[in-house]
Design a protein around this motif. Structure first.
Motif, PDB file in Angstrom:
ATOM      1  N   GLU A   1      -6.717   1.921   8.971  1.00 51.77           N
ATOM      2  CA  GLU A   1      -8.120   2.313   8.918  1.00 51.77           C
ATOM      3  C   GLU A   1      -8.962   1.249   8.221  1.00 51.77           C
ATOM      4  OE1 GLU A   1      -9.542   4.739  10.364  1.00 51.77           O
ATOM      5  OE2 GLU A   1      -7.868   5.999  10.986  1.00 51.77           O
ATOM      6  N   ALA A   2      -8.451   0.659   7.157  1.00 48.52           N
ATOM      7  CA  ALA A   2      -9.194  -0.391   6.454  1.00 48.52           C
ATOM      8  C   ALA A   2      -9.389  -1.612   7.337  1.00 48.52           C
ATOM      9  CB  ALA A   2      -8.464  -0.776   5.172  1.00 48.52           C
TER      10      ALA A   2
ATOM     11  N   GLY B   1      -1.504   8.721  -1.422  1.00 48.58           N
ATOM     12  CA  GLY B   1      -2.706   8.927  -0.622  1.00 48.58           C
ATOM     13  C   GLY B   1      -2.814   8.036   0.595  1.00 48.58           C
ATOM     14  N   TYR B   2      -1.707   7.427   1.017  1.00 44.88           N
ATOM     15  CA  TYR B   2      -1.794   6.483   2.145  1.00 44.88           C
ATOM     16  C   TYR B   2      -1.867   7.177   3.500  1.00 44.88           C
ATOM     17  CZ  TYR B   2       3.301   7.281   2.119  1.00 44.88           C
ATOM     18  OH  TYR B   2       4.549   7.842   2.130  1.00 44.88           O
ATOM     19  N   GLY B   3      -1.653   8.490   3.538  1.00 46.89           N
ATOM     20  CA  GLY B   3      -1.824   9.218   4.790  1.00 46.89           C
ATOM     21  C   GLY B   3      -0.546   9.394   5.571  1.00 46.89           C
ATOM     22  N   GLU B   4      -0.037   8.317   6.155  1.00 49.97           N
ATOM     23  CA  GLU B   4       1.216   8.330   6.900  1.00 49.97           C
ATOM     24  C   GLU B   4       1.721   6.907   7.042  1.00 49.97           C
ATOM     25  OE1 GLU B   4       0.977   8.681  11.350  1.00 49.97           O
ATOM     26  OE2 GLU B   4      -1.124   9.222  10.924  1.00 49.97           O
ATOM     27  N   ILE B   5       3.002   6.764   7.306  1.00 48.53           N
ATOM     28  CA  ILE B   5       3.553   5.460   7.649  1.00 48.53           C
ATOM     29  C   ILE B   5       3.456   5.320   9.162  1.00 48.53           C
ATOM     30  CG2 ILE B   5       5.560   3.951   7.598  1.00 48.53           C
ATOM     31  CD1 ILE B   5       4.425   4.463   4.860  1.00 48.53           C
TER      32      ILE B   5
ATOM     33  N   ASP C   1       0.818  -1.213   0.000  1.00 46.81           N
ATOM     34  CA  ASP C   1       0.000   0.000   0.000  1.00 46.81           C
ATOM     35  C   ASP C   1       0.852   1.264   0.000  1.00 46.81           C
ATOM     36  OD1 ASP C   1      -2.783   1.146   0.291  1.00 46.81           O
ATOM     37  OD2 ASP C   1      -1.821   2.040   2.042  1.00 46.81           O
ATOM     38  N   TRP C   2       2.009   1.237   0.664  1.00 45.31           N
ATOM     39  CA  TRP C   2       2.825   2.449   0.770  1.00 45.31           C
ATOM     40  C   TRP C   2       3.387   2.891  -0.584  1.00 45.31           C
ATOM     41  CZ3 TRP C   2       7.872   2.279  -0.822  1.00 45.31           C
ATOM     42  CH2 TRP C   2       8.489   1.019  -0.875  1.00 45.31           C
ATOM     43  N   THR C   3       3.336   2.016  -1.580  1.00 42.62           N
ATOM     44  CA  THR C   3       3.836   2.388  -2.906  1.00 42.62           C
ATOM     45  C   THR C   3       2.815   3.198  -3.706  1.00 42.62           C
ATOM     46  OG1 THR C   3       3.054   0.339  -3.978  1.00 42.62           O
ATOM     47  CG2 THR C   3       5.236   0.290  -2.958  1.00 42.62           C
ATOM     48  N   ARG C   4       1.591   3.331  -3.174  1.00 44.06           N
ATOM     49  CA  ARG C   4       0.545   4.071  -3.869  1.00 44.06           C
ATOM     50  C   ARG C   4       0.278   5.385  -3.139  1.00 44.06           C
ATOM     51  NH1 ARG C   4      -2.341  -0.572  -2.957  1.00 44.06           N
ATOM     52  NH2 ARG C   4      -4.087   0.644  -2.134  1.00 44.06           N
TER      53      ARG C   4
ATOM     54  N   MET D   1       6.507  -0.934   7.182  1.00 38.45           N
ATOM     55  CA  MET D   1       5.954  -0.006   6.190  1.00 38.45           C
ATOM     56  C   MET D   1       4.421  -0.136   6.097  1.00 38.45           C
ATOM     57  SD  MET D   1       8.438   1.821   5.164  1.00 38.45           S
ATOM     58  CE  MET D   1       7.867   2.619   3.665  1.00 38.45           C
ATOM     59  N   VAL D   2       3.775  -0.043   7.251  1.00 39.69           N
ATOM     60  CA  VAL D   2       2.318  -0.128   7.325  1.00 39.69           C
ATOM     61  C   VAL D   2       1.749   1.281   7.326  1.00 39.69           C
ATOM     62  CG1 VAL D   2       0.342  -0.972   8.643  1.00 39.69           C
ATOM     63  CG2 VAL D   2       2.474  -2.283   8.610  1.00 39.69           C
ATOM     64  N   THR D   3       0.778   1.510   6.464  1.00 38.81           N
ATOM     65  CA  THR D   3       0.216   2.856   6.312  1.00 38.81           C
ATOM     66  C   THR D   3      -1.012   3.067   7.198  1.00 38.81           C
ATOM     67  OG1 THR D   3      -1.331   2.279   4.540  1.00 38.81           O
ATOM     68  CG2 THR D   3       0.946   2.786   3.903  1.00 38.81           C
ATOM     69  N   ARG D   4      -1.324   4.334   7.399  1.00 34.12           N
ATOM     70  CA  ARG D   4      -2.550   4.646   8.136  1.00 34.12           C
ATOM     71  C   ARG D   4      -3.770   4.145   7.364  1.00 34.12           C
ATOM     72  NH1 ARG D   4      -4.580  10.292  10.993  1.00 34.12           N
ATOM     73  NH2 ARG D   4      -6.702   9.541  11.439  1.00 34.12           N
ATOM     74  N   ARG D   5      -3.713   4.232   6.039  1.00 30.61           N
ATOM     75  CA  ARG D   5      -4.828   3.742   5.232  1.00 30.61           C
ATOM     76  C   ARG D   5      -5.064   2.257   5.481  1.00 30.61           C
ATOM     77  NH1 ARG D   5      -4.309   5.418  -0.813  1.00 30.61           N
ATOM     78  NH2 ARG D   5      -2.503   4.009  -0.733  1.00 30.61           N
TER      79      ARG D   5
END
Length: 466
Positions: free
Chosen positions: A412-413, A395-399, A390-393, A405-409
Motif C-alpha cells: 500500500e505504501a 499492524g502490517y495487515g497480511e504477508i 516491516d513484517w517485524t512490526r 516476507m512483503v507485507t500489505r502495508r
C-alpha cells in the motif's frame, strides 16, 4: 499528463532520464535551490540500465587514477555514507577481495595494489591462500592469493535512487513519467523541449538518458558525440540458504575489456554471480540464455564449491550503456546550458552522487537560485535482510509475498505517496514482492488484486519478469 506539463511553467533545469544518475542529479540541483523537472519515458524510474546491477558500493580502488570516474566514485562513496542515516539507506559491510587464481594473476596484483594506493585507498592488504581461506573457509583452495579491500560494501541498488528523487521532490522537483523527449531548441538563453507530454521550458538541460543518451544528444544538438553500444550482463541469484557460505565480495583480476565475474552477497539475503559482458543491438530487452546461465553456475561453483547444486532463486540480465570508449562521456556546453552525462557503466551506482555534485557545480550559476539552508530527511522502506523489516512490526495487515516476507502495508505504501509505483517492475523494486524463490507464482494474483486500477501499466499488460 499533457495538460499538467503545460501548466507547470518554466523550470531552471530539465533532467532527461530517471536512472540512478538522473535521480542523483535531480536531488543535487533541487537541494541547491533549482526548480527541476525530470523527464522519464518509462512508466517508472530505474527502468533502464539502473534496474540490473551488482549493487556494490565501490571505493574507486581500481578506477583509472586521476579520471573523472575516479573522482566521482570516491565523492559518491563518501556522500552515500554521509547521508545514509538520514535517508534510511542500508550498507552491508562485507569488504571485497580480488582473488588471483593463476600465477599470472598473482603477478598482476602488484599493479592493482599500486593503483589502489595511488587512488587514495591505502587500507588494501595483500593476503595469501591461508589468509583467504581463514576469512572465507568455503572458498576454493585453488585460490593462490588476493588483495583485500576492506571498504567495498553492498547496498540496496533501488532504494538509494528512489530516496534521491523523493528528496528532490520534497524541494518541489517535478517528475514526469511516461514522458519522452522528442526534440529541443535553445533560443534566447532557454531550452524549448518537445515531449510526448507537451512542450516544456527550462534554462538548462542535463542529459542522463543512459542507454538512450546518444539519441537524446542528437535530438538536442543535431549530432551524436558518442555512440551507445549496449553491453548485456547476465546474473544468477542463489537461494537464501547460500548466504551463509560467503561474507565477502569476491572480485576477479580484471581484463582490459571487463571487470569480470563477481560473486557477492546481496542486502536481500542471497548470493549473486555475474555479470557477463556481451554487446548487443537491442536497447530495450536483455534476455537470459541457458548456455550463459550454465556457465555462470559453473563459474560460481568453481569459486565456491559448496554452491554446486544450490537452488537458484532467479536469473536476470541487465544492459550497461557502454560506448566506443571506456571512460565516462561527460560534456558541458556552457553556450547551450547543456550537460551530457553518458557512458556510465558498472560504477554508476556509486558514482551517481559524485557525478551529481560535478554537474551541480558546473551549472549552478545558470540557475540563479539561493539554496535552502538544510536538506530534508526522509526514510525509505527497509528492504535489506540484515535490518528490521516491516513484517517485524505489528499492524502490517497480511504477508502478501511469503518468499520475501512483503507485507500489505508495504504494498500500500508503494502504491501511494509522491512517487507511487508506475508498473509491476517499479512495485517489485520498492517492495521485493515476487522476487523470491517462487518468482511470484503464489502471490501474483493477490498483488494483481491489490494493484488493480492503481498502476499506470496494469499487471496484465506488463511483463511479470520486469
Amino acid at each position: 499528463m499533457t495538460q499538467a506539463a503545460r501548466g507547470m511553467g518554466a523550470f531552471d533545469v530539465a533532467v532527461i532520464g530517471a536512472g540512478v544518475v538522473g535521480c542523483a542529479v535531480a536531488r543535487d540541483l533541487a537541494l541547491r535551490g533549482a526548480r527541476v523537472v525530470v523527464l522519464e519515458k518509462a512508466p517508472d524510474i530505474l527502468a533502464g540500465a539502473s534496474k540490473g546491477n551488482s549493487a556494490i558500493l565501490h571505493t574507486g580502488f581500481d578506477a583509472p587514477t586521476g579520471s573523472l570516474e575516479h573522482a566521482c566514485v570516491q565523492a559518491g562513496y563518501r556522500e552515500y555514507l554521509a547521508i545514509r542515516s538520514s535517508l534510511n539507506l542500508p550498507v552491508l559491510e562485507t569488504g571485497a577481495v580480488v582473488v588471483a587464481w593463476t600465477e599470472d594473476e598473482v603477478a598482476r596484483l602488484d599493479a592493482i595494489e599500486s593503483t589502489a594506493r595511488a587512488n587514495g585507498v591505502g587500507d588494501v592488504v595483500r593476503v595469501d591462500r591461508a589468509a583467504l581461506l581463514a576469512r572465507e573457509p568455503n572458498l576454493s583452495p585453488r585460490a593462490l592469493a588476493g588483495l583485500l579491500v576492506p571498504g567495498e560494501h553492498v547496498i540496496d541498488p533501488w532504494s538509494a535512487p528512489l530516496a534521491y528523487l523523493l528528496q528532490a521532490m520534497s524541494r518541489d522537483a517535478a517528475v514526469l513519467r511516461g514522458t519522452e523527449l522528442l526534440g529541443g531548441r535553445f533560443e534566447a538563453g532557454r531550452w524549448r523541449l518537445d515531449t510526448s507530454a507537451g512542450p516544456i521550458e527550462a534554462t538548462a538541460v542535463v542529459n542522463c538518458a543512459g542507454l538512450h543518451g546518444d539519441t537524446v544528444d542528437e535530438r538536442l544538438t543535431g549530432r551524436r558525440h558518442f555512440d551507445i553500444r549496449p553491453r548485456k550482463g547476465q546474473f544468477v541469484v542463489f537461494d537464501k540458504a547460500a548466504a551463509r557460505l560467503l561474507g565477502t565480495i569476491v572480485l576477479p583480476v580484471p581484463t582490459e575489456r571487463t571487470k569480470g565475474i563477481v560473486l557477492t552477497p546481496t542486502v536481500f539475503g542471497n548470493l549473486l554471480v555475474g555479470p557477463t559482458a556481451d554487446e548487443q543491438e537491442d536497447r530495450e530487452r536483455a534476455d537470459v540464455d541457458t548456455p550463459t546461465i550454465e556457465a555462470l553456475l559453473e563459474k560460481a561453483a568453481d569459486i565456491l564449491p559448496a554452491l554446486a547444486g544450490m537452488p537458484v532463486t532467479a536469473t536476470y540480465a541487465g544492459l550497461r550503456p557502454a560506448t566506443e570508449r571506456k571512460e565516462y562521456r561527460y560534456r558541458h556546453e556552457p553556450e547551450l546550458n547543456l550537460v551530457t552525462v553518458g557512458g556510465i557503466r558498472s560504477t554508476g551506482l556509486t558514482a551517481a552522487l559524485g557525478l551529481a555534485r560535478h554537474v551541480g557545480t558546473a551549472i549552478s550559476g545558470e540557475t540563479h537560485r539561493t539554496p535552502p539552508s538544510d536538506a530534508p530527511s526522509l526514510a525509505v522502506p527497509v528492504l535489506a535482510e540484515h535490518m528490521a523489516r516491516d513484517w517485524t512490526r505489528p499492524g502490517y495487515g497480511e504477508i502478501v509475498c511469503h518468499c520475501e516476507m512483503v507485507t500489505r502495508r508495504e504494498i500500500e505504501a508503494a502504491l501511494s505517496g509522491p512517487l507511487p509505483a508506475g508498473d509491476i517492475g517499479g512495485l517489485k523494486r520498492r517492495t521485493r514482492a515476487g522476487m523470491g524463490r517462487c518468482q511470484g507464482f503464489h502471490c501474483q494474483a493477490r498483488v494483481a488484486a491489490l494493484t488493480a486500477g492503481r498502476l499506470a501499466v496494469p499487471m496484465a499488460a506488463g511483463r511479470c519478469d520486469d
